[in-house]
Design a protein around this motif. Structure first.
Motif, mmCIF file in Angstrom:
data_model
loop_
_atom_site.group_PDB
_atom_site.id
_atom_site.type_symbol
_atom_site.label_atom_id
_atom_site.label_comp_id
_atom_site.label_asym_id
_atom_site.label_seq_id
_atom_site.Cartn_x
_atom_site.Cartn_y
_atom_site.Cartn_z
ATOM 1 N N UNK A 137 0.816 -1.119 0.046
ATOM 2 C CA UNK A 137 0.160 0.054 -0.007
ATOM 3 C C UNK A 137 0.717 1.314 -0.019
ATOM 4 N N UNK A 138 0.410 2.195 -0.979
ATOM 5 C CA UNK A 138 1.261 3.518 -1.009
ATOM 6 C C UNK A 138 0.430 4.723 -0.887
ATOM 7 N N UNK A 139 0.744 5.635 -0.590
ATOM 8 C CA UNK A 139 -0.151 6.918 -0.479
ATOM 9 C C UNK A 139 0.233 7.935 -1.696
ATOM 10 N N UNK A 140 -0.439 8.239 -2.287
ATOM 11 C CA UNK A 140 -0.465 9.262 -3.453
ATOM 12 C C UNK A 140 0.041 10.648 -2.954
ATOM 13 N N UNK A 141 1.192 11.004 -3.466
ATOM 14 C CA UNK A 141 1.637 12.348 -2.904
ATOM 15 C C UNK A 141 2.002 13.451 -4.054
ATOM 16 N N UNK A 142 2.112 12.688 -5.271
ATOM 17 C CA UNK A 142 2.006 13.676 -6.535
ATOM 18 C C UNK A 142 1.504 13.175 -7.694
ATOM 19 N N UNK A 143 1.097 13.911 -8.814
ATOM 20 C CA UNK A 143 0.553 13.325 -9.892
ATOM 21 C C UNK A 143 1.457 14.126 -11.314
ATOM 22 N N UNK A 144 1.742 13.178 -12.135
ATOM 23 C CA UNK A 144 2.516 13.660 -13.326
ATOM 24 C C UNK A 144 1.577 13.320 -14.320
ATOM 25 N N UNK A 145 1.397 14.588 -15.295
ATOM 26 C CA UNK A 145 0.654 14.442 -16.537
ATOM 27 C C UNK A 145 1.296 13.434 -17.580
ATOM 28 N N UNK A 146 0.618 13.013 -18.422
ATOM 29 C CA UNK A 146 1.204 12.365 -19.517
ATOM 30 C C UNK A 146 2.340 12.793 -20.193
ATOM 31 N N UNK A 147 2.250 13.692 -20.748
ATOM 32 C CA UNK A 147 3.236 14.423 -21.410
ATOM 33 C C UNK A 147 3.982 13.686 -22.493
ATOM 34 N N UNK A 148 5.297 13.404 -22.255
ATOM 35 C CA UNK A 148 6.021 12.565 -23.277
ATOM 36 C C UNK A 148 5.926 10.951 -22.895
ATOM 37 N N UNK A 149 5.445 10.636 -21.732
ATOM 38 C CA UNK A 149 5.319 9.445 -21.396
ATOM 39 C C UNK A 149 4.019 8.845 -21.808
ATOM 40 N N UNK A 150 4.096 7.459 -22.108
ATOM 41 C CA UNK A 150 2.681 6.821 -22.616
ATOM 42 C C UNK A 150 1.509 6.722 -21.871
ATOM 43 N N UNK A 151 1.589 7.247 -20.331
ATOM 44 C CA UNK A 151 0.508 7.057 -19.391
ATOM 45 C C UNK A 151 0.935 8.039 -18.349
ATOM 46 N N UNK A 152 -0.238 8.654 -17.595
ATOM 47 C CA UNK A 152 -0.034 9.296 -16.445
ATOM 48 C C UNK A 152 0.661 8.631 -15.351
ATOM 49 N N UNK A 153 1.445 9.545 -14.505
ATOM 50 C CA UNK A 153 2.122 8.653 -13.469
ATOM 51 C C UNK A 153 1.850 9.309 -11.971
ATOM 52 N N UNK A 154 2.392 8.669 -10.781
ATOM 53 C CA UNK A 154 2.036 9.136 -9.538
ATOM 54 C C UNK A 154 3.319 8.906 -8.778
ATOM 55 N N UNK A 155 3.648 9.766 -7.779
ATOM 56 C CA UNK A 155 4.523 9.514 -6.896
ATOM 57 C C UNK A 155 3.815 8.972 -5.448
ATOM 58 N N UNK A 156 4.174 7.981 -5.265
ATOM 59 C CA UNK A 156 3.713 7.200 -3.905
ATOM 60 C C UNK A 156 4.821 7.247 -2.773
#
Length: 81
Positions: A25-44
């Motif tokens: 289990x992780x807690x989301x602490x940031x969100x990263x838009x898709x940009x150049x990456x194939x999908x959105x990302x999250x900092x956990x």
């Protein structure tokens, strides 16, 4: 953004580089838009059972899942990588 900041989610894939396993289990602490990456990302942020931070990891959205009512929380021993 599919997930909210500070929402807890579980891993759906192991992350061996950080010694994390499916179901951790992780807690989301940031969100990263898709940009150049194939999908959105999250900092956990991941914690041990005592609430101490053990790491912050950036993962694609496909590596995490929200909790469901048929899941149960468990504890495992973490062996240092």
């Amino acid at each position: 953004m599919k997930y909210e900041l500070f929402q807890q989610v579980s891993l759906v894939e192991d992350v061996p580089k950080h010694n994390l396993k499916v179901g951790d289990i992780g807690t989301i602490v940031d969100h990263f838009a898709k940009g150049e990456n194939p999908e959105e990302g999250y900092a956990l942020e991941f914690f041990n059972a005592l609430g101490d931070t053990i790491g912050v990891v950036i993962l694609p959205e496909s590596n995490i899942s929200p909790f469901t009512e048929d899941e149960i929380l468990a504890v495992r021993h973490r062996i240092a990588a």
